[in-house]
Design a protein around this motif. Structure first.
Motif, PDB file in Angstrom:
ATOM      1  N   GLY A 219       7.675  22.645  -9.472  1.00  0.00           N
ATOM      2  CA  GLY A 219       6.740  21.727  -8.823  1.00  0.00           C
ATOM      3  C   GLY A 219       7.441  20.638  -8.027  1.00  0.00           C
ATOM      4  N   LEU A 220       8.590  20.194  -8.492  1.00  0.00           N
ATOM      5  CA  LEU A 220       9.335  19.144  -7.800  1.00  0.00           C
ATOM      6  C   LEU A 220       9.755  19.583  -6.396  1.00  0.00           C
ATOM      7  CD1 LEU A 220      10.598  16.343  -7.865  1.00  0.00           C
ATOM      8  CD2 LEU A 220      12.569  17.319  -9.020  1.00  0.00           C
ATOM      9  N   VAL A 221      10.011  20.853  -6.218  1.00  0.00           N
ATOM     10  CA  VAL A 221      10.378  21.366  -4.894  1.00  0.00           C
ATOM     11  C   VAL A 221       9.251  21.089  -3.901  1.00  0.00           C
ATOM     12  CG1 VAL A 221      10.864  23.446  -3.556  1.00  0.00           C
ATOM     13  CG2 VAL A 221      11.918  23.129  -5.791  1.00  0.00           C
ATOM     14  N   PHE A 222       8.002  21.330  -4.315  1.00  0.00           N
ATOM     15  CA  PHE A 222       6.860  21.117  -3.428  1.00  0.00           C
ATOM     16  C   PHE A 222       6.637  19.636  -3.144  1.00  0.00           C
ATOM     17  CE2 PHE A 222       6.033  25.229  -5.462  1.00  0.00           C
ATOM     18  CZ  PHE A 222       5.991  26.011  -4.325  1.00  0.00           C
TER      19      PHE A 222
ATOM     20  N   ALA B   2       0.834  -1.204   0.000  1.00  0.00           N
ATOM     21  CA  ALA B   2       0.000   0.000   0.000  1.00  0.00           C
ATOM     22  C   ALA B   2       0.871   1.259   0.000  1.00  0.00           C
ATOM     23  CB  ALA B   2      -0.936   0.000   1.212  1.00  0.00           C
ATOM     24  N   GLY B   3       1.934   1.266   0.797  1.00  0.00           N
ATOM     25  CA  GLY B   3       2.843   2.413   0.812  1.00  0.00           C
ATOM     26  C   GLY B   3       3.475   2.638  -0.552  1.00  0.00           C
ATOM     27  N   GLY B   4       3.900   1.574  -1.196  1.00  0.00           N
ATOM     28  CA  GLY B   4       4.485   1.694  -2.531  1.00  0.00           C
ATOM     29  C   GLY B   4       3.481   2.205  -3.549  1.00  0.00           C
ATOM     30  N   LEU B   5       2.245   1.732  -3.440  1.00  0.00           N
ATOM     31  CA  LEU B   5       1.198   2.210  -4.353  1.00  0.00           C
ATOM     32  C   LEU B   5       0.917   3.697  -4.149  1.00  0.00           C
ATOM     33  CD1 LEU B   5      -1.272  -0.825  -4.295  1.00  0.00           C
ATOM     34  CD2 LEU B   5       0.091  -0.011  -6.244  1.00  0.00           C
ATOM     35  N   VAL B   6       0.842   4.119  -2.885  1.00  0.00           N
ATOM     36  CA  VAL B   6       0.627   5.543  -2.601  1.00  0.00           C
ATOM     37  C   VAL B   6       1.782   6.366  -3.168  1.00  0.00           C
ATOM     38  CG1 VAL B   6       0.499   7.265  -0.749  1.00  0.00           C
ATOM     39  CG2 VAL B   6      -0.851   5.174  -0.601  1.00  0.00           C
ATOM     40  N   PHE B   7       2.998   5.890  -2.984  1.00  0.00           N
ATOM     41  CA  PHE B   7       4.172   6.586  -3.514  1.00  0.00           C
ATOM     42  C   PHE B   7       4.099   6.689  -5.032  1.00  0.00           C
ATOM     43  CE2 PHE B   7       8.671   6.457  -4.951  1.00  0.00           C
ATOM     44  CZ  PHE B   7       9.099   7.652  -4.399  1.00  0.00           C
ATOM     45  N   GLY B   8       3.826   5.574  -5.690  1.00  0.00           N
ATOM     46  CA  GLY B   8       3.750   5.561  -7.152  1.00  0.00           C
ATOM     47  C   GLY B   8       2.639   6.436  -7.693  1.00  0.00           C
ATOM     48  N   VAL B   9       1.459   6.370  -7.067  1.00  0.00           N
ATOM     49  CA  VAL B   9       0.344   7.216  -7.502  1.00  0.00           C
ATOM     50  C   VAL B   9       0.696   8.686  -7.286  1.00  0.00           C
ATOM     51  CG1 VAL B   9      -2.049   7.865  -6.984  1.00  0.00           C
ATOM     52  CG2 VAL B   9      -1.442   5.461  -7.249  1.00  0.00           C
ATOM     53  N   GLY B  10       1.341   8.983  -6.160  1.00  0.00           N
ATOM     54  CA  GLY B  10       1.745  10.366  -5.899  1.00  0.00           C
ATOM     55  C   GLY B  10       2.703  10.885  -6.951  1.00  0.00           C
ATOM     56  N   LEU B  11       3.667  10.056  -7.349  1.00  0.00           N
ATOM     57  CA  LEU B  11       4.600  10.474  -8.403  1.00  0.00           C
ATOM     58  C   LEU B  11       3.878  10.678  -9.728  1.00  0.00           C
ATOM     59  CD1 LEU B  11       7.699   8.211  -7.684  1.00  0.00           C
ATOM     60  CD2 LEU B  11       7.584  10.692  -7.498  1.00  0.00           C
ATOM     61  N   ALA B  12       2.915   9.793 -10.026  1.00  0.00           N
ATOM     62  CA  ALA B  12       2.179   9.917 -11.281  1.00  0.00           C
ATOM     63  C   ALA B  12       1.275  11.156 -11.275  1.00  0.00           C
ATOM     64  CB  ALA B  12       1.355   8.654 -11.527  1.00  0.00           C
ATOM     65  N   VAL B  13       0.539  11.361 -10.181  1.00  0.00           N
ATOM     66  CA  VAL B  13      -0.379  12.508 -10.094  1.00  0.00           C
ATOM     67  C   VAL B  13       0.399  13.822 -10.139  1.00  0.00           C
ATOM     68  CG1 VAL B  13      -1.988  13.719  -8.545  1.00  0.00           C
ATOM     69  CG2 VAL B  13      -2.222  11.257  -8.924  1.00  0.00           C
TER      70      VAL B  13
ATOM     71  N   GLY C  91       4.761   2.588 -14.962  1.00  0.00           N
ATOM     72  CA  GLY C  91       3.356   2.415 -14.619  1.00  0.00           C
ATOM     73  C   GLY C  91       2.414   3.328 -15.377  1.00  0.00           C
ATOM     74  N   ILE C  92       2.896   4.470 -15.837  1.00  0.00           N
ATOM     75  CA  ILE C  92       2.040   5.372 -16.617  1.00  0.00           C
ATOM     76  C   ILE C  92       2.241   5.173 -18.117  1.00  0.00           C
ATOM     77  CG2 ILE C  92       1.837   7.088 -14.783  1.00  0.00           C
ATOM     78  CD1 ILE C  92       3.834   8.847 -16.358  1.00  0.00           C
ATOM     79  N   GLY C  93       2.951   4.085 -18.480  1.00  0.00           N
ATOM     80  CA  GLY C  93       3.072   3.723 -19.888  1.00  0.00           C
ATOM     81  C   GLY C  93       4.339   4.163 -20.594  1.00  0.00           C
ATOM     82  N   ASN C  94       5.289   4.733 -19.890  1.00  0.00           N
ATOM     83  CA  ASN C  94       6.537   5.166 -20.512  1.00  0.00           C
ATOM     84  C   ASN C  94       7.509   3.985 -20.537  1.00  0.00           C
ATOM     85  OD1 ASN C  94       8.824   6.423 -21.422  1.00  0.00           O
ATOM     86  ND2 ASN C  94       9.041   7.805 -19.683  1.00  0.00           N
ATOM     87  N   LEU C  95       7.349   3.125 -21.529  1.00  0.00           N
ATOM     88  CA  LEU C  95       8.177   1.917 -21.593  1.00  0.00           C
ATOM     89  C   LEU C  95       9.601   2.208 -22.047  1.00  0.00           C
ATOM     90  CD1 LEU C  95       5.597  -0.671 -22.937  1.00  0.00           C
ATOM     91  CD2 LEU C  95       6.201  -0.105 -20.572  1.00  0.00           C
ATOM     92  N   THR C  96       9.835   3.349 -22.681  1.00  0.00           N
ATOM     93  CA  THR C  96      11.191   3.724 -23.090  1.00  0.00           C
ATOM     94  C   THR C  96      12.102   3.862 -21.876  1.00  0.00           C
ATOM     95  OG1 THR C  96      10.222   4.905 -24.952  1.00  0.00           O
ATOM     96  CG2 THR C  96      12.509   5.394 -24.435  1.00  0.00           C
ATOM     97  N   ILE C  97      11.524   4.196 -20.728  1.00  0.00           N
ATOM     98  CA  ILE C  97      12.326   4.382 -19.511  1.00  0.00           C
ATOM     99  C   ILE C  97      12.959   3.066 -19.054  1.00  0.00           C
ATOM    100  CG2 ILE C  97      10.635   4.011 -17.663  1.00  0.00           C
ATOM    101  CD1 ILE C  97      12.989   7.023 -17.911  1.00  0.00           C
ATOM    102  N   LEU C  98      12.493   1.938 -19.588  1.00  0.00           N
ATOM    103  CA  LEU C  98      13.102   0.645 -19.249  1.00  0.00           C
ATOM    104  C   LEU C  98      14.589   0.632 -19.605  1.00  0.00           C
ATOM    105  CD1 LEU C  98      10.229  -1.810 -20.210  1.00  0.00           C
ATOM    106  CD2 LEU C  98      11.052  -1.259 -17.906  1.00  0.00           C
TER     107      LEU C  98
END
Length: 157
Positions: A48-51, A18-29, A118-125
């Motif tokens: 925005g990254l500063v905030f 759950a913590g990892g999901l919250v982290f990932g969703v937060g990064l995506a949002v 997770g948001i579909g950027n497969l090039t980042i692999l």
């Protein structure tokens, strides 16, 4: 206290998930999973990254401050919550420079890279693969330099 990680059961593992999901969703949002947003921050065009980092620092700082006063052990390591003092040496400096160059070139750090997939950027692999290759190369270098130091100590005796 033992320094070995302990199996805490299904509930604990679900909490980590759950913590990892919250982290990932937060990064995506917050769009920090998009390299172009991070690169805009690094070019002083979008702050925005500063905030996002400030928000994470507040939560982490408050949690660490509270947990260090409970006397409880960290769930993953079994160690007491305490400051980890590490000297500022050439390894810290070199690692920071290499990490910063990699962050600047790819526009993404490790946590955000996984969220980016997770948001579909497969090039980042490609970047994720390079992170693993770099970590493996560093481990090999550390092992090689340690064996050289041991050999030098043995021949000096």
């Amino acid at each position: 206290m033992s320094a070995e990680p302990q199996d805490r059961g299904l509930a604990f593992n679900l909490l980590i998930l759950a913590g990892g999901l919250v982290f990932g969703v937060g990064l995506a949002v917050s769009e920090m999973a998009k390299p172009e947003v991070v690169l805009n921050f690094l070019q002083f065009e979008d702050f925005g990254l500063v905030f996002v980092m400030f928000g994470g620092s507040i939560v982490a700082g408050a949690s660490f401050w509270l947990l260090s006063r409970t006397g409880r052990a960290a769930p993953l390591t079994g160690r007491e919550y305490a400051r980890r003092l590490k000297s500022f040496d050439r390894n810290v400096l070199a690692g920071g420079v290499v990490f910063g160059v990699g962050w600047g070139l790819s526009g993404i750090c490790p946590g955000a890279a996984y969220a980016s997939v997770g948001i579909g950027n497969l090039t980042i692999l490609w970047a994720i693969g390079a992170m693993f290759a770099g970590a493996y190369a560093q481990a090999l270098w550390r092992q090689w330099s340690a064996s050289d130091a041991d050999a030098a100590t043995t021949t000096a005796d």
